[in-house]
Design a protein around this motif. Structure first.
Motif, short mmCIF file in Angstrom:
data_model
loop_
_atom_site.label_atom_id
_atom_site.label_comp_id
_atom_site.label_asym_id
_atom_site.label_seq_id
_atom_site.Cartn_x
_atom_site.Cartn_y
_atom_site.Cartn_z
N ARG A 199 0.82 -1.22 0.00
CA ARG A 199 0.00 0.00 0.00
C ARG A 199 0.85 1.27 0.00
NH1 ARG A 199 -3.74 -2.56 4.61
NH2 ARG A 199 -1.68 -3.42 5.07
N ASN A 200 2.12 1.15 0.26
CA ASN A 200 3.02 2.32 0.29
C ASN A 200 4.44 1.87 0.65
OD1 ASN A 200 2.87 1.90 3.15
ND2 ASN A 200 0.95 3.07 3.14
N SER A 201 5.33 2.82 0.75
CA SER A 201 6.72 2.52 1.15
C SER A 201 6.77 2.04 2.59
CB SER A 201 7.59 3.78 1.13
OG SER A 201 7.56 4.41 -0.07
N SER A 202 5.95 2.65 3.44
CA SER A 202 5.99 2.30 4.86
C SER A 202 5.73 0.81 5.03
CB SER A 202 4.95 3.09 5.65
OG SER A 202 5.15 4.46 5.47
N GLU A 203 4.67 0.31 4.38
CA GLU A 203 4.35 -1.11 4.49
C GLU A 203 5.49 -1.95 3.90
OE1 GLU A 203 0.95 -2.49 2.22
OE2 GLU A 203 0.71 -4.20 3.52
N ASP A 231 17.17 9.42 7.57
CA ASP A 231 16.24 8.48 6.95
C ASP A 231 14.84 8.75 7.48
OD1 ASP A 231 18.67 7.15 5.82
OD2 ASP A 231 17.07 5.78 5.15
N TYR A 232 13.84 8.17 6.83
CA TYR A 232 12.46 8.53 7.13
C TYR A 232 12.11 8.11 8.56
CZ TYR A 232 7.57 9.52 6.18
OH TYR A 232 6.31 10.06 6.19
N PRO A 233 11.54 9.02 9.36
CA PRO A 233 11.29 8.71 10.78
C PRO A 233 10.52 7.40 10.99
CG PRO A 233 10.89 11.04 10.36
CD PRO A 233 11.17 10.41 9.01
N THR A 290 16.56 11.21 -0.20
CA THR A 290 16.10 11.45 1.17
C THR A 290 14.86 12.34 1.24
OG1 THR A 290 17.46 13.41 1.49
CG2 THR A 290 18.46 11.28 2.02
N THR A 291 14.17 12.21 2.36
CA THR A 291 12.92 12.92 2.55
C THR A 291 13.13 14.40 2.84
OG1 THR A 291 10.79 12.73 3.67
CG2 THR A 291 12.72 12.42 5.06
N TYR A 292 14.20 14.77 3.55
CA TYR A 292 14.35 16.17 3.98
C TYR A 292 14.89 17.08 2.89
CZ TYR A 292 13.74 14.14 8.64
OH TYR A 292 13.25 13.46 9.73
N VAL A 351 16.90 -0.71 0.65
CA VAL A 351 16.87 0.64 0.06
C VAL A 351 15.46 1.21 0.17
CG1 VAL A 351 17.27 2.05 -1.99
CG2 VAL A 351 18.78 0.10 -1.51
N ASP A 352 15.39 2.41 0.75
CA ASP A 352 14.12 3.15 0.82
C ASP A 352 14.05 4.01 -0.44
OD1 ASP A 352 12.16 5.05 1.20
OD2 ASP A 352 12.63 5.42 3.31
N GLY A 353 13.23 3.53 -1.38
CA GLY A 353 13.14 4.22 -2.68
C GLY A 353 11.88 5.04 -2.82
N ALA A 354 11.32 5.50 -1.68
CA ALA A 354 10.03 6.21 -1.70
C ALA A 354 10.02 7.34 -2.73
CB ALA A 354 9.71 6.76 -0.32
N HIS A 355 11.14 8.09 -2.82
CA HIS A 355 11.17 9.25 -3.73
C HIS A 355 11.82 8.96 -5.07
CE1 HIS A 355 9.52 12.39 -1.27
NE2 HIS A 355 10.16 11.89 -0.24
N ALA A 356 12.47 7.83 -5.20
CA ALA A 356 13.27 7.65 -6.42
C ALA A 356 12.47 7.04 -7.57
CB ALA A 356 14.49 6.78 -6.11
N THR A 398 9.12 1.13 -2.20
CA THR A 398 8.74 2.45 -2.69
C THR A 398 7.24 2.67 -2.59
OG1 THR A 398 9.05 4.05 -4.49
CG2 THR A 398 8.42 1.84 -5.14
N SER A 399 6.86 3.94 -2.69
CA SER A 399 5.45 4.33 -2.83
C SER A 399 5.23 4.65 -4.30
CB SER A 399 5.15 5.59 -2.02
OG SER A 399 5.35 5.34 -0.65
N LEU A 400 4.05 4.35 -4.79
CA LEU A 400 3.76 4.67 -6.20
C LEU A 400 2.85 5.90 -6.29
CD1 LEU A 400 3.36 0.98 -7.34
CD2 LEU A 400 5.34 2.47 -7.65
N HIS A 401 2.34 6.36 -5.13
CA HIS A 401 1.47 7.55 -5.14
C HIS A 401 2.26 8.84 -5.01
CE1 HIS A 401 1.03 5.91 -0.82
NE2 HIS A 401 2.07 6.70 -0.85
N LYS A 402 3.58 8.75 -4.99
CA LYS A 402 4.39 9.97 -5.02
C LYS A 402 4.74 10.25 -6.47
CE LYS A 402 6.53 9.28 -0.46
NZ LYS A 402 6.10 10.44 0.32
N TRP A 403 5.83 9.68 -6.96
CA TRP A 403 6.37 10.11 -8.25
C TRP A 403 5.86 9.31 -9.43
CZ3 TRP A 403 7.97 14.83 -8.21
CH2 TRP A 403 8.35 15.38 -6.99
C1 LIG Z 1 12.18 8.58 2.29
C2 LIG Z 1 10.78 8.20 2.63
N1 LIG Z 1 10.50 6.93 2.99
C3 LIG Z 1 9.26 6.52 3.29
C4 LIG Z 1 8.20 7.38 3.21
C5 LIG Z 1 6.82 6.88 3.56
O1 LIG Z 1 6.00 6.95 2.45
P1 LIG Z 1 4.47 6.48 2.58
O2 LIG Z 1 3.81 7.42 3.53
O3 LIG Z 1 3.95 6.61 1.19
O4 LIG Z 1 4.48 5.10 3.08
C6 LIG Z 1 8.41 8.70 2.85
C7 LIG Z 1 7.30 9.66 2.77
O5 LIG Z 1 7.43 10.83 2.54
C8 LIG Z 1 9.73 9.12 2.54
O6 LIG Z 1 10.00 10.39 2.21
#
Ligand SMILES: Cc1ncc(COP(=O)(O)O)c(C=O)c1O
Length: 431
Positions: free
Chosen positions: A129-133, A156-158, A211-213, A236-241, A259-264
């Motif tokens: 459902r997203n990168s977090s999962e 890295d992402y909190p 990175t997220t920041y 690898v956290d590819g949420a943004h890549a 990764t998340s697909l609802h971002k990029w």
């Molecule tokens: C680097 C990174 N990892 C993970 C996430 C989590 O993404 P999501 O909320 O789509 O699971 C984010 C969200 O901004 C992110 O920036």
């Protein structure tokens, strides 16, 4: 042979009439426009507004607001939303049959399409459902012993760091992080920091591809190779890549990529994937229990119970849009949009860029710091007075506002944002 700018202008003019007939449908316009310019180098096309106008029109976004936080979550093109809506309505007619026996099996096609786009075997691709999962499955499913270390960065992402911290509390796994200056001096410097912080207890590395920041790109291929040579698993956290920069996922050489697909990718909200390198599947525990948790079947990571298939099936349309547009073209356009505000605003000595503008180190996102403007008041002012959305960043050393346009963003919208910021720098924030 590469076409010249003049060739491009002439061919666009000649064919313009041809694709006008496809203009009733956003995707038709984009695919036809992309076909017209197939020989134009992406960097040259990045500033051709007539091409990007068609791409902008594929999105039914509210132009009475200016959304410069596409890094958080992005709108999907109309054509993607239409597909999701169709699936949702069809499932609703006779859910136990239409959802479970007709739509559910179609997810296999999406798996294959995603695997082709990432460049892995479809049997290594779990849809989440997203990168977090995705990343929680990766982090929580590894067998580790008390005292084993997971190495990551303080940026890295909190939620991903919290996942490791939960293992610290429950199982005495140790999270080790290091921080780095933003922007860092070089990519080599970042590899060196990972190398320096490895200890004999390091069993896992968690690294963001971007990175997220600040949108800093990490050289994940080199970090994965370094980890592999030492018997360390690399997540690898590819949420943004994925969907923002063009890359070959198969060449990274990591163990897990989430990764998340609802971002990029601009797929419907609630979509993501987890790549699991084949050799890791059998031994890896699913986060939600499966009938045979040690089975060599990637689908064991998708045991989430009844869920809507509408969003996950419409990932296919998002891929068609992305591939039709062209990953390299999208990347070049995003960088062009980002450079437009980042270069203009950082010309002011009271504005510092937290993001390197080196194309190897960043793309759509830039974080701007202001020496003497209160960040939170600025973010509130942008929304309250100008209906402009940006993202506040408070990580020490990376503080600022993160600005992330997308392919539907117009130059006018970026210029309006810059005008507002310059006025604030000149006159201060209203009392
Ligand atoms: C680097 C990174 N990892 C993970 C996430 C989590 O993404 P999501 O909320 O789509 O699971 C984010 C969200 O901004 C992110 O920036």
């Amino acid at each position: 042979m590469a076409a010249t700018r003049r060739d491009f202008m002439m061919s666009a003019a000649a064919i313009g009439a041809g694709y006008a007939v496809l203009r009733s449908n956003g995707i038709g316009r984009v695919l036809a426009a992309a076909e017209d310019v197939r020989d134009v180098p992406p960097e040259m096309l990045a500033g051709e507004e007539s091409f990007w106008f068609d791409v902008q029109q594929a999105f039914a976004v509210d132009r009475s607001v200016i959304n410069l936080n596409n890094g958080g979550v992005s709108p999907a093109p109309r054509f993607v939303l239409d597909a999701a809506r169709r699936h949702f309505e069809f499932a609703n007619q006779l859910p136990s049959r239409n959802l479970w026996t007709i739509l559910d099996p179609q997810v296999e096609t999406v798996r294959k399409r995603l695997a082709r786009a990432f460049n892995c075997d479809a049997e290594e691709m779990a849809i989440t459902r997203n990168s977090s999962e995705a990343l929680e499955i990766a982090i929580l499913g590894l067998d580790l012993q008390p005292g084993d270390e997971i190495l990551s960065t303080a940026q890295d992402y909190p939620r991903m760091l919290n996942t490791i911290k939960q293992r610290e509390q429950r199982e005495k796994i140790v999270l080790k992080t290091f921080d780095y200056p933003t922007p860092p001096p070089s990519l080599e410097f970042l590899v060196g920091l990972f190398e320096k912080n490895i200890t004999p207890r390091t069993k896992v590395i968690l690294v963001s591809h971007m990175t997220t920041y600040t949108g800093q790109v990490f050289p994940v291929q080199r970090i994965s190779a370094m980890a592999r040579a030492r018997g360390i698993k690399c997540i690898v956290d590819g949420a943004h890549a994925f969907g923002q920069i063009a890359f070959d996922g198969g060449a990274i050489g990591c163990d897990f990529y989430g990764t998340s697909l609802h971002k990029w990718l601009t797929a419907p909200h609630g979509t993501g994937f987890l790549y699991v390198r084949k050799e890791n599947i059998t031994g890896h525990w699913p986060m939600m229990a499966a009938p045979d948790p040690k089975k060599d079947d990637i689908r064991k990571f998708e045991e989430i119970g009844t869920h809507s298939d509408a969003a996950r099936l419409a990932i296919a349309e998002a891929l068609v849009f992305y591939e039709g547009l062209g990953p390299e073209r999208k990347e070049a356009r995003l960088r062009f949009l980002r450079d437009r505000f980042a270069r203009r605003l950082s010309a002011n000595e009271r504005v510092t860029l937290r993001t390197s503008l080196d194309p190897a180190q960043s793309c759509a996102l830039a974080t701007l710091n202001f020496t003497d403007v209160d960040r939170d008041k600025l973010v509130a002012h942008l929304w309250n007075q100008h209906k402009i959305v940006v993202s506040p960043i408070s990580h020490p050393g990376a503080e600022g506002i993160r600005v992330s346009p997308n392919v539907y963003t117009t130059l006018g919208e970026i210029d309006m944002f810059c005008d507002v910021i310059e006025k604030v720098l000149r006159d201060g924030l209203p009392a």
